[in-house]
Design a protein around this motif. Structure first.
Motif, PDB file in Angstrom:
ATOM      1  N   MET A  44      15.730 -82.232   4.635  1.00  0.00           N
ATOM      2  CA  MET A  44      15.997 -83.473   4.208  1.00  0.00           C
ATOM      3  C   MET A  44      15.124 -84.138   3.249  1.00  0.00           C
ATOM      4  SD  MET A  44      16.658 -86.813   6.710  1.00  0.00           S
ATOM      5  CE  MET A  44      18.240 -86.294   7.201  1.00  0.00           C
ATOM      6  N   ALA A  45      16.086 -84.884   2.221  1.00  0.00           N
ATOM      7  CA  ALA A  45      14.963 -85.575   1.359  1.00  0.00           C
ATOM      8  C   ALA A  45      15.323 -87.208   1.414  1.00  0.00           C
ATOM      9  CB  ALA A  45      15.488 -85.356  -0.128  1.00  0.00           C
ATOM     10  N   ILE A  46      14.193 -87.653   1.332  1.00  0.00           N
ATOM     11  CA  ILE A  46      14.016 -89.514   1.639  1.00  0.00           C
ATOM     12  C   ILE A  46      13.584 -90.037   0.127  1.00  0.00           C
ATOM     13  CG2 ILE A  46      13.356 -91.498   2.715  1.00  0.00           C
ATOM     14  CD1 ILE A  46      12.844 -89.205   5.140  1.00  0.00           C
ATOM     15  N   ILE A  47      14.493 -90.673  -0.294  1.00  0.00           N
ATOM     16  CA  ILE A  47      14.031 -91.743  -1.540  1.00  0.00           C
ATOM     17  C   ILE A  47      14.097 -93.011  -1.041  1.00  0.00           C
ATOM     18  CG2 ILE A  47      14.816 -92.388  -3.773  1.00  0.00           C
ATOM     19  CD1 ILE A  47      16.423 -89.571  -4.169  1.00  0.00           C
ATOM     20  N   GLU A  48      12.925 -93.743  -1.407  1.00  0.00           N
ATOM     21  CA  GLU A  48      12.614 -95.232  -1.359  1.00  0.00           C
ATOM     22  C   GLU A  48      12.681 -95.659  -2.594  1.00  0.00           C
ATOM     23  OE1 GLU A  48       8.771 -97.298  -0.084  1.00  0.00           O
ATOM     24  OE2 GLU A  48       9.916 -97.214   1.744  1.00  0.00           O
ATOM     25  N   VAL A  49      13.495 -96.959  -2.550  1.00  0.00           N
ATOM     26  CA  VAL A  49      13.977 -97.726  -3.653  1.00  0.00           C
ATOM     27  C   VAL A  49      13.420 -99.165  -3.242  1.00  0.00           C
ATOM     28  CG1 VAL A  49      15.558 -98.704  -5.267  1.00  0.00           C
ATOM     29  CG2 VAL A  49      16.069 -96.503  -3.914  1.00  0.00           C
ATOM     30  N   LYS A  50      12.208 -99.489  -3.960  1.00  0.00           N
ATOM     31  CA  LYS A  50      11.707-100.921  -3.860  1.00  0.00           C
ATOM     32  C   LYS A  50      12.435-101.959  -4.828  1.00  0.00           C
ATOM     33  CE  LYS A  50       7.404 -99.235  -2.116  1.00  0.00           C
ATOM     34  NZ  LYS A  50       6.015 -99.161  -2.052  1.00  0.00           N
ATOM     35  N   MET A  51      12.832-102.906  -4.167  1.00  0.00           N
ATOM     36  CA  MET A  51      13.643-104.042  -5.098  1.00  0.00           C
ATOM     37  C   MET A  51      12.689-104.744  -5.730  1.00  0.00           C
ATOM     38  SD  MET A  51      16.432-102.903  -4.297  1.00  0.00           S
ATOM     39  CE  MET A  51      17.509-103.838  -4.866  1.00  0.00           C
ATOM     40  N   LYS A 109      31.643 -88.214  -0.556  1.00  0.00           N
ATOM     41  CA  LYS A 109      31.149 -86.731  -0.093  1.00  0.00           C
ATOM     42  C   LYS A 109      30.449 -86.068  -1.427  1.00  0.00           C
ATOM     43  CE  LYS A 109      32.137 -87.778   3.757  1.00  0.00           C
ATOM     44  NZ  LYS A 109      31.265 -88.388   4.885  1.00  0.00           N
ATOM     45  N   ASP A 110      30.789 -86.264  -2.585  1.00  0.00           N
ATOM     46  CA  ASP A 110      30.040 -85.736  -3.606  1.00  0.00           C
ATOM     47  C   ASP A 110      28.763 -86.137  -3.824  1.00  0.00           C
ATOM     48  OD1 ASP A 110      32.347 -84.408  -4.258  1.00  0.00           O
ATOM     49  OD2 ASP A 110      33.021 -85.820  -5.400  1.00  0.00           O
ATOM     50  N   ILE A 111      28.006 -87.174  -3.311  1.00  0.00           N
ATOM     51  CA  ILE A 111      26.713 -87.812  -3.499  1.00  0.00           C
ATOM     52  C   ILE A 111      25.802 -87.218  -2.379  1.00  0.00           C
ATOM     53  CG2 ILE A 111      25.450 -89.792  -3.304  1.00  0.00           C
ATOM     54  CD1 ILE A 111      27.761 -91.249  -4.754  1.00  0.00           C
ATOM     55  N   LEU A 112      26.418 -86.559  -1.191  1.00  0.00           N
ATOM     56  CA  LEU A 112      25.498 -86.026  -0.344  1.00  0.00           C
ATOM     57  C   LEU A 112      24.656 -86.971   0.597  1.00  0.00           C
ATOM     58  CD1 LEU A 112      24.894 -82.610  -1.944  1.00  0.00           C
ATOM     59  CD2 LEU A 112      26.861 -83.144  -0.506  1.00  0.00           C
ATOM     60  N   LEU A 113      24.874 -88.409   0.661  1.00  0.00           N
ATOM     61  CA  LEU A 113      24.031 -89.329   0.983  1.00  0.00           C
ATOM     62  C   LEU A 113      24.306 -89.339   2.758  1.00  0.00           C
ATOM     63  CD1 LEU A 113      22.056 -91.719   0.918  1.00  0.00           C
ATOM     64  CD2 LEU A 113      24.004 -93.235   0.536  1.00  0.00           C
ATOM     65  N   LYS A 114      23.450 -88.950   3.478  1.00  0.00           N
ATOM     66  CA  LYS A 114      23.732 -88.990   4.842  1.00  0.00           C
ATOM     67  C   LYS A 114      23.472 -90.349   5.452  1.00  0.00           C
ATOM     68  CE  LYS A 114      25.128 -84.909   4.848  1.00  0.00           C
ATOM     69  NZ  LYS A 114      26.332 -84.408   5.063  1.00  0.00           N
ATOM     70  N   LYS A 115      22.656 -91.150   5.047  1.00  0.00           N
ATOM     71  CA  LYS A 115      22.452 -92.501   5.524  1.00  0.00           C
ATOM     72  C   LYS A 115      21.647 -93.393   4.834  1.00  0.00           C
ATOM     73  CE  LYS A 115      18.772 -91.885   8.983  1.00  0.00           C
ATOM     74  NZ  LYS A 115      18.232 -92.395  10.322  1.00  0.00           N
ATOM     75  N   PHE A 116      21.572 -94.887   5.058  1.00  0.00           N
ATOM     76  CA  PHE A 116      20.648 -95.633   4.355  1.00  0.00           C
ATOM     77  C   PHE A 116      19.975 -96.472   5.490  1.00  0.00           C
ATOM     78  CE2 PHE A 116      24.712 -97.807   3.713  1.00  0.00           C
ATOM     79  CZ  PHE A 116      24.365 -98.985   4.086  1.00  0.00           C
ATOM     80  N   GLU A 117      18.863 -97.025   4.934  1.00  0.00           N
ATOM     81  CA  GLU A 117      18.372 -98.148   5.634  1.00  0.00           C
ATOM     82  C   GLU A 117      17.722 -99.114   4.867  1.00  0.00           C
ATOM     83  OE1 GLU A 117      15.388 -96.227   8.238  1.00  0.00           O
ATOM     84  OE2 GLU A 117      16.762 -95.327   9.573  1.00  0.00           O
ATOM     85  N   ASP A 152      11.465-105.843   3.947  1.00  0.00           N
ATOM     86  CA  ASP A 152      10.846-106.204   2.858  1.00  0.00           C
ATOM     87  C   ASP A 152      11.823-106.067   1.688  1.00  0.00           C
ATOM     88  OD1 ASP A 152      10.846-103.390   2.569  1.00  0.00           O
ATOM     89  OD2 ASP A 152       8.676-103.189   2.111  1.00  0.00           O
ATOM     90  N   GLY A 153      13.080-105.524   2.002  1.00  0.00           N
ATOM     91  CA  GLY A 153      14.059-105.143   0.985  1.00  0.00           C
ATOM     92  C   GLY A 153      14.411-103.815   0.389  1.00  0.00           C
ATOM     93  N   ALA A 154      13.173-103.114   0.777  1.00  0.00           N
ATOM     94  CA  ALA A 154      13.291-101.679   0.407  1.00  0.00           C
ATOM     95  C   ALA A 154      14.308-100.793   0.989  1.00  0.00           C
ATOM     96  CB  ALA A 154      11.864-101.117   0.553  1.00  0.00           C
ATOM     97  N   VAL A 155      14.967 -99.982   0.284  1.00  0.00           N
ATOM     98  CA  VAL A 155      15.911 -99.209   0.746  1.00  0.00           C
ATOM     99  C   VAL A 155      15.553 -97.643   0.803  1.00  0.00           C
ATOM    100  CG1 VAL A 155      18.437 -98.336  -0.007  1.00  0.00           C
ATOM    101  CG2 VAL A 155      17.747-100.752  -0.372  1.00  0.00           C
ATOM    102  N   GLN A 156      15.707 -97.010   1.742  1.00  0.00           N
ATOM    103  CA  GLN A 156      15.712 -95.620   2.054  1.00  0.00           C
ATOM    104  C   GLN A 156      16.805 -95.035   2.136  1.00  0.00           C
ATOM    105  OE1 GLN A 156      13.765 -97.705   4.561  1.00  0.00           O
ATOM    106  NE2 GLN A 156      12.162 -97.455   2.853  1.00  0.00           N
ATOM    107  N   LEU A 157      17.169 -94.008   1.160  1.00  0.00           N
ATOM    108  CA  LEU A 157      18.449 -93.030   1.161  1.00  0.00           C
ATOM    109  C   LEU A 157      17.887 -91.826   1.485  1.00  0.00           C
ATOM    110  CD1 LEU A 157      19.059 -94.113  -2.460  1.00  0.00           C
ATOM    111  CD2 LEU A 157      20.115 -95.235  -0.515  1.00  0.00           C
ATOM    112  N   TYR A 158      18.918 -91.115   2.556  1.00  0.00           N
ATOM    113  CA  TYR A 158      18.619 -89.904   3.221  1.00  0.00           C
ATOM    114  C   TYR A 158      19.532 -89.023   2.750  1.00  0.00           C
ATOM    115  CZ  TYR A 158      15.520 -92.709   6.467  1.00  0.00           C
ATOM    116  OH  TYR A 158      14.590 -93.315   6.953  1.00  0.00           O
ATOM    117  N   PHE A 159      19.181 -87.681   2.405  1.00  0.00           N
ATOM    118  CA  PHE A 159      19.967 -86.903   1.910  1.00  0.00           C
ATOM    119  C   PHE A 159      19.607 -85.482   2.513  1.00  0.00           C
ATOM    120  CE2 PHE A 159      19.387 -89.857  -1.640  1.00  0.00           C
ATOM    121  CZ  PHE A 159      20.651 -89.947  -2.192  1.00  0.00           C
ATOM    122  N   ASP A 160      20.755 -84.594   2.924  1.00  0.00           N
ATOM    123  CA  ASP A 160      20.357 -83.175   3.441  1.00  0.00           C
ATOM    124  C   ASP A 160      19.995 -82.452   2.346  1.00  0.00           C
ATOM    125  OD1 ASP A 160      20.980 -83.585   6.063  1.00  0.00           O
ATOM    126  OD2 ASP A 160      23.034 -83.046   5.948  1.00  0.00           O
TER     127      ASP A 160
END
Length: 65
Positions: free
Chosen positions: A1-8, A26-34, A38-46
């Motif tokens: 799993m890969a997690i990308i954090e995006v700070k706004m 389904k082409d993006i392969l994003l499994k979930k987001f949180e 503080d507004g930061a977004v975590q994107l979870y990919f398989d």
């Protein structure tokens, strides 16, 4: 799993509708987001695609300039 954090940046917030659209693509392969308090977004990919790696590389290079 890969997690990308995006700070706004100050004054910006995540668009939940756009994130949900990415989740449905389904082409993006994003499994979930949180979205943190503080507004930061975590994107979870398989897995991470080559295109996503390229975009991250380009972004990291532009941040260092």
């Amino acid at each position: 799993m890969a997690i990308i954090e995006v700070k706004m940046q100050s004054g910006w917030s995540a668009d939940k509708k756009s994130l949900s659209t990415l989740l449905a693509d389904k082409d993006i392969l994003l499994k979930k987001f949180e979205i943190n308090k503080d507004g930061a977004v975590q994107l979870y990919f398989d897995q991470v695609s080559q295109l996503l790696l390229l975009l991250l590389l380009i972004n990291s290079n532009s941040d260092s300039e």
